[in-house]
Motif scaffolding. Structure first.
Motif, short mmCIF file in Angstrom:
data_model
loop_
_atom_site.label_atom_id
_atom_site.label_comp_id
_atom_site.label_asym_id
_atom_site.label_seq_id
_atom_site.Cartn_x
_atom_site.Cartn_y
_atom_site.Cartn_z
N ARG A 125 0.82 -1.21 0.00
CA ARG A 125 0.00 0.00 0.00
C ARG A 125 0.85 1.26 0.00
N ALA A 129 0.81 4.11 -2.94
CA ALA A 129 0.58 5.53 -2.66
C ALA A 129 1.71 6.38 -3.21
N ASN A 132 1.01 6.69 -6.93
CA ASN A 132 -0.26 7.24 -7.39
C ASN A 132 -0.69 8.54 -6.73
N ASP A 133 -0.15 8.88 -5.58
CA ASP A 133 -0.56 10.07 -4.84
C ASP A 133 0.58 11.10 -4.92
N LYS A 135 0.84 14.19 -3.94
CA LYS A 135 1.10 14.93 -2.70
C LYS A 135 1.91 14.08 -1.73
N PHE A 136 1.54 12.81 -1.61
CA PHE A 136 2.28 11.90 -0.73
C PHE A 136 3.70 11.70 -1.24
N ARG A 206 -3.25 13.25 8.92
CA ARG A 206 -4.07 12.59 7.91
C ARG A 206 -4.15 13.44 6.64
N SER A 207 -2.98 13.88 6.18
CA SER A 207 -2.89 14.80 5.04
C SER A 207 -2.84 14.09 3.69
N PHE A 208 -2.75 12.76 3.69
CA PHE A 208 -2.56 12.03 2.44
C PHE A 208 -3.65 10.97 2.26
N SER A 209 -3.69 10.38 1.08
CA SER A 209 -4.64 9.28 0.85
C SER A 209 -4.28 8.07 1.71
N LEU A 210 -3.00 7.87 1.97
CA LEU A 210 -2.54 6.81 2.87
C LEU A 210 -2.55 7.36 4.29
N ARG A 211 -3.28 6.68 5.18
CA ARG A 211 -3.49 7.23 6.52
C ARG A 211 -3.29 6.15 7.59
#
Length: 224
Positions: A125, A129, A132-133, A135-136, A206-211
């Protein structure tokens, strides 16, 4: 008792910290803060505060940091093994000072995690992230840039390649930011370190899609 300063990174982290179920202490090879006496202070306090305690030893991640600095594969492995072995011995000695037996059962390392299917799932995961993310990914690379800044770099590796290699250190430990409880069988857990990074604060806000899961927190723990 040692004097320990604590700071949960968020209100949610504070709630998890107050449960006192489990603490996972990040310990960095090559960092002078983690002397035998400092480790002993931290763990003495932790055993009195929490139901269960582990120390996290970043074996594979340490290799990636040496590669990012510019060491070749062989030298990076050699230096990482040396640094990790020295830190492992300091942890063992600190536990022995406290009268704790079977010291290795209190250490979470690559050998422990490689046998854990949940760690493999969480690591997948994190890599998804990173791909694909945006920002992360940028936050991971900024964390890498912060690490590399001011260090004496070797070789002619490009800045981007160094940053991606250094980011792999972070990616290897992120499963313990997401869901340590599932890795160690605890109801809840806090990740502990003496100097949280900007990335740490953003992640637990919790600023990213991965939390992190709802039962995973982070606490700054500093031994005077």
């Amino acid at each position: 008792m040692p004097h320990i300063d604590t700071e949960p990174l968020t209100e949610r982290c504070g709630h998890i910290y107050r449960q006192r179920h489990h603490a996972l202490f990040g310990m960095s090879p090559g960092n002078s803060y983690f002397s035998r006496s400092k480790i002993r202070q931290i763990l003495q306090w932790a055993f009195d505060e929490f139901d269960s305690v582990h120390a996290y030893l970043p074996e594979q991640g340490t290799y990636f940091t040496f590669r990012a600095i510019g060491y070749g594969e062989t030298d990076a492995h050699r230096k990482a093994r040396k640094e990790v072995r020295a830190l492992r011995n300091r942890i063992r000695h600190a536990l022995d000072d406290l009268g704790v037996h079977e010291a290795d059962s209190y250490i979470v390392d690559l050998g422990t995690l490689q046998e854990n299917a949940q760690y493999a799932h969480l690591r997948t995961r994190t890599h998804e992230a990173f791909r694909n993310d945006q920002k992360f990914r940028e936050a991971c690379l900024q964390n890498a840039r912060d690490f590399l800044a001011g260090r004496e770099l070797r070789g002619s590796t490009s800045d981007r390649a160094r940053q991606c290699m250094a980011a792999r250190y972070l990616l290897t430990k992120l499963p313990t930011y997401i869901d340590t409880p599932s890795l160690v069988g605890a109801p809840s857990s806090v990740r502990c370190y003496h100097r949280p990074t900007d990335f740490d604060r953003a992640f637990f806000n919790r600023s990213f899609s991965l939390r992190p899961t709802g039962n995973q927190g982070f606490v700054r723990v500093y031994a005077q």
